[in-house]
Design an enzyme around this catalytic site. Structure first.
Site, PDB file in Angstrom:
ATOM      1  N   ARG A  50      -6.661  -6.341   9.440  1.00  0.00           N
ATOM      2  CA  ARG A  50      -6.190  -5.136   8.752  1.00  0.00           C
ATOM      3  C   ARG A  50      -7.399  -4.346   8.251  1.00  0.00           C
ATOM      4  NH1 ARG A  50      -4.496  -4.558   2.878  1.00  0.00           N
ATOM      5  NH2 ARG A  50      -2.785  -3.057   2.722  1.00  0.00           N
ATOM      6  N   GLU A 146       0.468   0.318  -1.072  1.00  0.00           N
ATOM      7  CA  GLU A 146       1.145  -0.074  -2.314  1.00  0.00           C
ATOM      8  C   GLU A 146       1.763   1.145  -3.010  1.00  0.00           C
ATOM      9  OE1 GLU A 146      -1.033  -4.195  -3.647  1.00  0.00           O
ATOM     10  OE2 GLU A 146      -1.794  -2.354  -4.540  1.00  0.00           O
ATOM     11  N   GLU A 251      -1.091  -8.533   1.892  1.00  0.00           N
ATOM     12  CA  GLU A 251      -2.162  -8.845   0.940  1.00  0.00           C
ATOM     13  C   GLU A 251      -1.775 -10.091   0.165  1.00  0.00           C
ATOM     14  OE1 GLU A 251      -3.689  -5.877  -1.708  1.00  0.00           O
ATOM     15  OE2 GLU A 251      -3.377  -4.243  -0.271  1.00  0.00           O
TER      16      GLU A 251
END
Length: 579
Positions: A50, A146, A251
């Protein structure tokens, strides 16, 4: 490596890597031989990478210009050359974007909302076209990082779901203009991976506001911030059922040692439920891998560790101090072996840990009541209650008639490891006067000073009837907001100059990136404070000891600066210390 070829993504976000290599970082295998980073992670099972991309990082000196399109293309070529899957994370910012900050790129600062919609579309499309032209089109793409509190503040800041959704849709349309979902999967990424109520609320309101179809749900899950492992399991199960989308944890991480100035102090270690150690770091990864892989119909697609290839440096705090998978010599640690996991290796039915019993304190002559069952966590995230038997015969009759500290061993059914409970027998439980006024808020908040930067901050009192009627309730103060907020509650108290005091309070609530909750005691001359890391599963007592003032007055309180969370407070107490 195509999406169809990957059964389970075992990934890493290594966006810092070019910067760290330029600074001279060298990585070593277990035998101390220096090894190229991609060769190392591939050797131990990593099959996906990523990368984050910032619009114009050169506008922010702290970025040093990294995570630009040029750096992304260079890294993407290495990803593809090593046969790994590529997930691209659009931040739509010149620098960091997370729940507490979603700053617009400098070049977009003065655009109208309609112009902002258009530029999100064209920037997303043109970036992906540039990658495609270089032969490195991502396999998946995140529309924002996020974004539970929104993106591109203030235009797309929640609770304005309608505006946020228009901006997210622009990003989705930009991705779809380059390739359809058979080639390029579109992901929406939120934090709070173990808290279903936050994530469900976001998707429910976003869909009602016209959110376009997407392919994947991506979540951040850090066990010291985002709920326990059972919370993660239950959240993932409910989300896959309700939204019919595959899920990735994009994450996660855990510390290999404690840090007072970085990530994972003693309080966060307790909340995570796993030690901050090399073994604990691997256990967290094993747990998250197993929980995600255990979802029905293989809906759990994979797990990414955030920035594991970072080198601790003397005198530096922060992420690299204790959150990566490299020790101070640059040698890889045991946690990397978790990436050798395969879906076929799920450890269903195998327990991961026993939750230790809470220490007990009683007065002399009172027989302590020991727990009859303990909670046991399994690798798929389930918790079961197991009976425990305590070995009391070695203590003798009337052992609790003598003051002291007693360690009592126990055994639990089907569990091999030793279990211990600590019992403190005191001559007398201490009784001290609370110098604060109305700590149960029976007069509302009239004895307290409240400061808030936004009218949307909700402050409410909740009664809990612990003792039977007519005993008064234990009141709890709950603070929350639907957007980023600040809040402070305080009280000015008269004290005796030169004496030592202890301030304490109990906390419960949620935590995530950039949450700052502080318990403080201050005068005009000095301030003492501690950082609070609340858990939503239990009340946690925090205290500041040895508060000394040469002045007559002391201000105590709690301050909060945070993205959308809730925090609950109760049982404030300020007492004089006696030696």
């Amino acid at each position: 490596m195509s999406n169809q070829q990957t059964d389970f993504y075992k990934g890493m976000d290594i966006s810092f890597l070019p910067e760290l290599l330029k600074e001279g970082m060298q990585i070593k295998d277990f035998d101390d031989t220096i090894i190229e980073p991609f060769a190392l992670v591939g050797k131990y099972g990593v099959n996906a990478i990523r990368l984050r991309i910032w619009n114009n990082p050169e506008h922010v000196p702290e970025s040093k210009g990294y995570c630009s399109l040029a750096h992304t293309i260079e890294m993407a070529k290495k990803i593809k050359a090593h046969g790994m899957s590529f997930l691209l994370d659009f931040h739509y910012s010149d620098y960091w974007a997370d729940p507490a900050k979603q700053n617009k790129p400098k070049a977009w600062a003065n655009l109208s909302f309609e112009e902002l919609e258009e530029v999100v579309y064209t920037y997303t499309r043109d970036t992906l076209l540039s990658l495609q032209a270089e032969g490195v089109l991502p396999d998946q793409v995140q529309i924002g990082n996020e974004i539970r509190s929104g993106l591109l503040f203030p235009d797309g800041e929640l609770p304005d779901y309608a505006s946020m959704v228009r901006l997210v849709n622009s990003g989705i349309r930009g991705a779809r203009a380059v390739a359809d979902s058979n080639v390029l999967k579109v992901m929406l990424h939120l934090d709070q991976g173990g808290r279903y109520f936050y994530i469900s609320e976001w998707f429910t309101k976003a869909i009602a506001s016209g959110l376009m179809d997407f392919d994947l749900i991506g979540l951040s899950y850090y066990p010291f911030w985002h709920g326990n492992f059972t919370d993660l399991r239950e959240t993932l199960l409910r989300l896959t059922r309700e939204y019919n989308k595959p899920i990735m944890i994009v994450e996660t991480a855990h510390a290999w040692r404690r840090s007072k100035n970085g990530f994972i102090d003693e309080a966060q270690e307790r909340i995570a439920g796993v030690p901050a150690s090399k073994e604990g770091q691997k256990k967290v990864l094993d747990l998250v891998m197993n929980i995600v892989a255990s979802l029905p119909e293989n809906r759990g697609l994979g797990v990414y560790y955030w920035e594991p290839l970072c080198l601790p440096r003397p005198g530096q705090s922060g992420w690299s101090e204790n959150m990566g998978l490299l020790d101070e010599g640059g040698k890889v640690m045991e946690g990397i072996r978790s990436f050798q996991f395969t879906r076929q290796q799920k450890r269903y039915g195998e327990y991961a840990k026993v939750y230790e019993p809470v220490p007990i304190t009683v007065e002399i002559g009172t027989a302590p009541e020991l727990p009859k069952v303990l909670s046991v966590l399994f690798y798929d995230g389930r918790i079961e209650k197991k009976r425990v038997s305590w070995q009391m015969e070695t203590l003798g009759n009337g052992w609790y008639l003598q003051p002291g500290v007693y360690e009592i061993e126990g055994k639990s059914e089907d569990i091999e490891e030793n279990i211990t409970i600590t019992v403190h027998i005191l001559q007398r439980l201490p009784e001290t006067e609370n110098l604060l006024r109305d700590t149960n808020w029976e007069e509302g908040l009239t004895q307290w000073t409240i400061e808030s930067a936004d009218e949307q901050v909700m402050v409410q009192l909740y009664p809990e009837f612990i003792e039977p009627f007519p005993a008064p309730p234990q009141n709890t103060l709950r603070v929350e907001a639907p957007k980023n907020f600040t809040f402070q509650i305080s009280q000015l108290v008269t004290i005796t100059q030169g004496c030592n005091y202890t301030l304490e309070a109990e906390f419960m609530g949620t935590d995530t990136t950039n949450v700052e909750i502080r318990l403080f005691a201050r005068t005009e001359e000095a301030e003492k404070e501690i950082m609070i890391h609340p858990s939503e599963h239990e009340w946690t007592l925090y205290e500041i000891k040895d508060i000394v003032s040469r002045q007559k007055y002391l201000t105590i309180g709690v301050s909060i600066t945070a993205p959308p969370i809730y925090c609950m407070l109760r049982k404030f107490k300020l007492t004089k210390q006696y030696t």
